[in-house]
Motif scaffolding. Structure first.
Motif, PDB file in Angstrom:
ATOM      1  N   ARG B  13       0.832  -1.186   0.000  1.00 18.87           N
ATOM      2  CA  ARG B  13       0.000   0.000   0.000  1.00 18.87           C
ATOM      3  C   ARG B  13       0.869   1.239   0.000  1.00 18.87           C
ATOM      4  O   ARG B  13       0.829   2.033   0.926  1.00 18.87           O
ATOM      5  N   ARG B  16      -0.806   4.716   0.622  1.00 20.01           N
ATOM      6  CA  ARG B  16      -1.813   4.856   1.646  1.00 20.01           C
ATOM      7  C   ARG B  16      -1.474   5.885   2.723  1.00 20.01           C
ATOM      8  O   ARG B  16      -2.222   6.828   2.948  1.00 20.01           O
ATOM      9  N   ASN B  49      -7.504   9.867   0.577  1.00 21.69           N
ATOM     10  CA  ASN B  49      -7.103   9.444   1.914  1.00 21.69           C
ATOM     11  C   ASN B  49      -7.931  10.133   2.985  1.00 21.69           C
ATOM     12  O   ASN B  49      -8.346   9.529   3.947  1.00 21.69           O
ATOM     13  N   GLN B 181      -7.377  -1.017  -1.577  1.00 23.40           N
ATOM     14  CA  GLN B 181      -6.376   0.027  -1.838  1.00 23.40           C
ATOM     15  C   GLN B 181      -6.025   0.106  -3.318  1.00 23.40           C
ATOM     16  O   GLN B 181      -5.715   1.171  -3.835  1.00 23.40           O
TER      17      GLN B 181
END
Lengths: 69, 252
Positions: B13, B16, B49, B181
């Motif tokens: 990820r 992220r 996000n 994701q």
């Protein structure tokens, strides 16, 4: 001899309609020697599969932050 | 460059927790495109996000809660508007798809199933709309006749891959699609395409109109459609590779 650029054009078109025998032969020749274009060819199929299974990401919070234990 | 690769946190990820590692990874591998893309992709991912954090911390996201559906609605509306090129038609299509879902709320086990269902209804509505449009086509050539070739930096002047852009083998492409994701990255990459390219690509690959149907609905020539699809595929491929598949490989 095809360039990599031209190969990607043909591989993109191959997603739309069958290519001529001549084009296919030229593609094979090129791809015997070019790993980048070989990967590109595989990825065109993957890209199609991926795009078909697209679901928008708004709020799938159950999958958000799985706590590592 | 290897420093940037190993700096990506494990767990597939890279985008992220912060956009920084992904941005620097991208920079390292693709300097020319980076200049054009970094700002936008960074912004976009920051937005997603924030949304994700906002939603994840709320307790109000049980199936069918207004917050959940309204967020989904925004997403659907954006997609439908891009595809149909008309906010009113998009609104109608989304409304119908959501109403159908509301009436059947109990039959869905979890949000993922609901989203998939609503989105597939919407997809069919969009496809119908576009097919009907063939008699009064919409955009015409000018919209695609974009003579700036943004893919130029992917190849060198002899038409060979620029080394940082040479496609590499993707790690576990099958498992990407079940990773939430991954879809964030996919959407961010899609958002970075020129609007019409993203539209045509998704019309072809997601809505699954064939090239003839697209050309009729939008009054464009097959040659132009092919150019647009080729560019979209080149760039989307590169973006997914740089932000997901290669980063994932490094983490394993």
């Amino acid at each position: 001899m095809l360039t990599c650029r031209r190969v990607t054009e043909l591989l993109s078109e191959a997603q739309e309609h069958p290519l001529s025998l001549r084009d296919r032969a030229a593609l094979r020749m090129h791809m015997m020697m070019c790993d980048g274009c070989r990967n590109f060819e595989r990825q065109m199929d993957m890209l199609r599969k991926i795009s078909r299974s697209y679901v928008p990401t708004a709020n799938s919070p159950s999958e958000e932050d799985p706590q590592p234990k | 460059m290897s420093g940037a690769l190993t700096a990506v946190p494990p767990g597939r990820r890279p985008l992220r927790d912060s956009t920084a590692p992904a941005a620097s990874l991208y920079h390292a591998r693709q300097p020319a495109l980076h200049v054009r893309w970094r700002g936008r992709i960074g912004e976009r991912l920051n937005q997603t996000n924030h949304n994700a954090i906002g939603n994840a911390t709320g307790k109000d996201r049980a199936l069918g809660e207004p917050v959940s559906l309204s967020a989904l609605r925004v997403k659907l509306l954006r997609f439908a508007t891009l595809q149909l090129g008309d906010p009113h038609l998009a609104e109608d299509a989304v409304q119908e798809a959501l109403l159908g879902a509301l009436n059947n709320l109990r039959s869905f086990r979890g949000e993922a199933a609901l989203h998939t269902w609503v989105f597939s209804i919407l997809k069919n509505k969009i496809a119908d709309q576009l097919r009907q449009r063939a008699r009064r086509p919409e955009i015409g050539e000018t919209v695609i006749g974009d003579d700036l070739d943004e893919t130029i930096s992917i190849f060198d002047d002899r038409g060979r891959w620029h080394e940082p852009n040479r496609p590499v083998r993707w790690a576990e492409p099958e498992s990407a699609v079940i990773d939430h994701q991954f879809w964030r990255v996919f959407e961010a990459c899609l958002e970075n395409l020129p609007r019409q390219q993203a539209r045509l690509f998704m019309m072809r690959e997601f809505v699954q109109l064939d090239t003839e149907e697209i050309c009729q609905a939008l009054a464009i020539k097959p040659g132009n459609l092919n150019v647009a699809l080729h560019r979209a595929r080149l760039k989307l491929r590169a973006c997914l590779e740089h932000h997901w598949f290669v980063a994932g490989e490094a983490a394993c």
